[in-house]
Design an enzyme around this catalytic site. Structure first.
Site, short mmCIF file in Angstrom:
data_model
loop_
_atom_site.label_atom_id
_atom_site.label_comp_id
_atom_site.label_asym_id
_atom_site.label_seq_id
_atom_site.Cartn_x
_atom_site.Cartn_y
_atom_site.Cartn_z
N SER A 1 0.81 -1.23 0.00
CA SER A 1 0.00 0.00 0.00
C SER A 1 0.84 1.28 0.00
O SER A 1 0.71 2.13 0.89
CB SER A 1 -0.93 -0.02 1.20
OG SER A 1 -1.57 -1.25 1.28
N ARG B 1 8.16 6.21 -3.45
CA ARG B 1 8.63 6.74 -2.16
C ARG B 1 7.78 6.15 -1.06
O ARG B 1 6.64 5.75 -1.29
CB ARG B 1 8.55 8.27 -2.13
CG ARG B 1 7.19 8.85 -1.92
CD ARG B 1 7.13 10.29 -2.31
NE ARG B 1 7.21 10.42 -3.74
CZ ARG B 1 6.15 10.27 -4.56
NH1 ARG B 1 4.97 10.00 -4.09
NH2 ARG B 1 6.28 10.40 -5.86
N ASP C 1 -3.70 -1.30 -2.04
CA ASP C 1 -4.88 -1.64 -1.22
C ASP C 1 -6.18 -1.09 -1.80
O ASP C 1 -7.25 -1.70 -1.65
CB ASP C 1 -4.71 -1.20 0.25
CG ASP C 1 -4.27 0.24 0.42
OD1 ASP C 1 -4.02 0.92 -0.58
OD2 ASP C 1 -4.19 0.70 1.58
C1 BGC Z 1 -0.27 5.27 -0.07
C2 BGC Z 1 -1.27 4.59 -0.96
C3 BGC Z 1 -2.28 3.84 -0.13
C4 BGC Z 1 -2.89 4.75 0.92
C5 BGC Z 1 -3.88 4.02 1.82
C6 BGC Z 1 -0.96 6.10 0.99
O1 BGC Z 1 -0.03 6.62 1.88
O2 BGC Z 1 0.58 6.11 -0.83
O3 BGC Z 1 -0.63 3.71 -1.85
O4 BGC Z 1 -3.29 3.35 -0.97
O5 BGC Z 1 -1.87 5.29 1.73
O6 BGC Z 1 -3.29 2.96 2.48
#
Ligand code: BGC
Length: 434
Positions: free
Chosen positions: A101, A116, A154
């Protein structure tokens, strides 16, 4: 906007047994999932066995080596504990779906270069690298009979898991530690609907009007140049003190990791100016991130006479005994911060609907803020209703676009994605497959 290489929504008949790995913010979860498709068992379309392994705090600031060893050890333990190491072998490996995620650039579905870290993670040696390859290497070192089939965000998982059960699903969204959403984008070549997508002539030839790909928006990174969103000095401080300043601007105003911290910074300023908490021990209040977003949920959900529960919470978490006006001020502050967060989250989803002319359907939502904050859903729905000019039903039950509770995206979702990927390979559409 990240390509996911997940083509279309599931038809709902996907079957098979899969391993799912979920690297979330606090836990590491490993699941064995069996999809039953159109032959549900006791009404359920899947069965699941899972184990949660704690992700030690230190890991969040460690190295790639530590992280992937920890993850591969958890996979190894799970395979052994569930007897899967005897059922699968090198020639017949268990298929794995990996929910990661964080923002990744995917040139294929079983690969992803971490752009990142977000959500306070700061692990060296992973940014700019293929996380799937790093995990694969550790699995190989341990001789694990596992084949990584798909890597997914996610939000994409939430959308796919929900669509597996509910074909009206249009968007998957997370309002938790971080915030983000995924939707399905039509694939058109001219003018391009996905300018980033580079396909060969042969690949374009198998794509038709109806073909869609899931897009992970990563809108938590919206306005990283600080040109659009009105930022308070507290937002600027949260950003400055974070491991990645000038990243995830939108997320820092609206997601669970930060709401408690914004609240703390305002209270701290009022304390330092001598307006509140005079003659109290404010040492804990001075510590970064000492207030979790659950504190805000608690204050707003407090129905006890004289807000006794909030008083106790102040004592327990911060060692402070607030006066009645101080409690009232804190409650109003918690309300303002959470209102802003919910409205921004509604903006993200509204933008997707407006941009893609989506007028009805279900927004499958997951995450701690969505599920645990007592007012979030109502506020989100009210704001969405207002932006999309829906009607007085304000995005709630009966409204054209409504929020549903997402199915388990990081478990079932990624298993369905692995099943769809394997099915797609058989049908000859190998775009974005190895
Ligand atoms: C991430 C995402 C993720 C979201 C929820 C963000 O900080 O960059 O990829 O879907 O958090 O978990």
């Amino acid at each position: 906007m990240c390509l996911s290489w997940v083509f279309g929504l599931p038809h709902g008949k996907e079957k098979g047994t899969f391993l799912a790995l979920d690297l979330g913010g606090t836990n590491l979860r490993v699941c064995k999932i069996t999809l039953h498709g159109d032959e549900p068992i006791d009404g359920a379309k899947h069965s699941l066995e899972q184990e949660k392994y704690k992700l030690p705090q230190e890991i969040k600031k460690s190295s790639a080596n530590d992280l992937w060893n920890h993850v591969a050890d958890a996979l190894q333990k799970f395979m052994k504990d569930k007897g899967l190491d005897r059922k699968y072998d090198k020639d017949n490996p268990m298929s794995l779906g990996f929910t990661f995620s964080y923002p990744v650039t995917q040139h294929r579905i079983d690969h992803g270069i971490l752009q990142r870290w977000t959500k306070g993670f700061d692990i060296s040696g992973v940014e700019g690298k293929d996380v799937a390859a790093q995990l694969r290497e550790k699995m190989e070192e341990r001789g694990l009979p596992i084949k990584l089939i798909a890597l997914a965000n996610d939000t994409v998982g939430a959308m796919i898991a929900s669509a597996y059960n509910d074909p009206e699903t249009i968007i998957g969204s997370i309002f938790g530690t971080g915030c983000n959403a995924a939707y399905m984008q039509c694939l058109r070549r001219d003018p391009p609907t996905i300018p980033k997508l580079e396909l060969t002539e042969k690949q374009w030839s198998i794509i038709d009007e109806a073909t869609k790909m899931a897009i992970n928006c990563e809108y938590g990174a919206f306005d990283n140049n600080h040109r659009v969103l009105p930022l308070t000095k507290y937002d600027e401080e949260v950003d400055r003190e974070s491991p990645r300043p000038r990243q995830q601007t939108f997320e820092k105003l609206s997601a669970g990791l930060y709401l408690g911290e914004i609240f703390r910074l305002v209270l701290l300023e009022l304390t330092e100016k001598g307006f509140i908490f005079n003659n109290q021990d404010t040492r804990t209040l001075k510590q970064e991130y000492s207030i979790d977003t659950s504190f805000l949920s608690q204050i707003e959900g407090d129905n006890t006479p004289g807000l006794k529960a909030t008083r106790n919470e102040f004592k327990e978490v911060l060692g402070i005994e607030p006066t009645k006006p101080e409690i009232e001020l804190s409650r109003r502050l918690a309300e303002l911060i959470a209102w802003r967060g919910a409205r921004l989250c509604a903006c993200g989803v509204a933008a997707l609907c407006l941009n893609n002319d989506i007028r009805s359907g279900h927004v499958a939502v997951d995450g701690s803020v969505a599920h645990r904050h007592p007012m979030f859903k109502k506020r989100w729905a009210t704001a969405l209703g207002a932006i999309l000019d829906m009607d007085e039903r304000d995005g709630e039950e009966g409204a054209p676009i409504q929020m549903t509770s997402a199915e388990d995206g990081s478990g079932v979702g990624v298993a369905v994605i692995a099943a769809m990927t394997m099915e797609r390979r058989q049908t000859g559409n190998t775009i974005g497959l190895n």
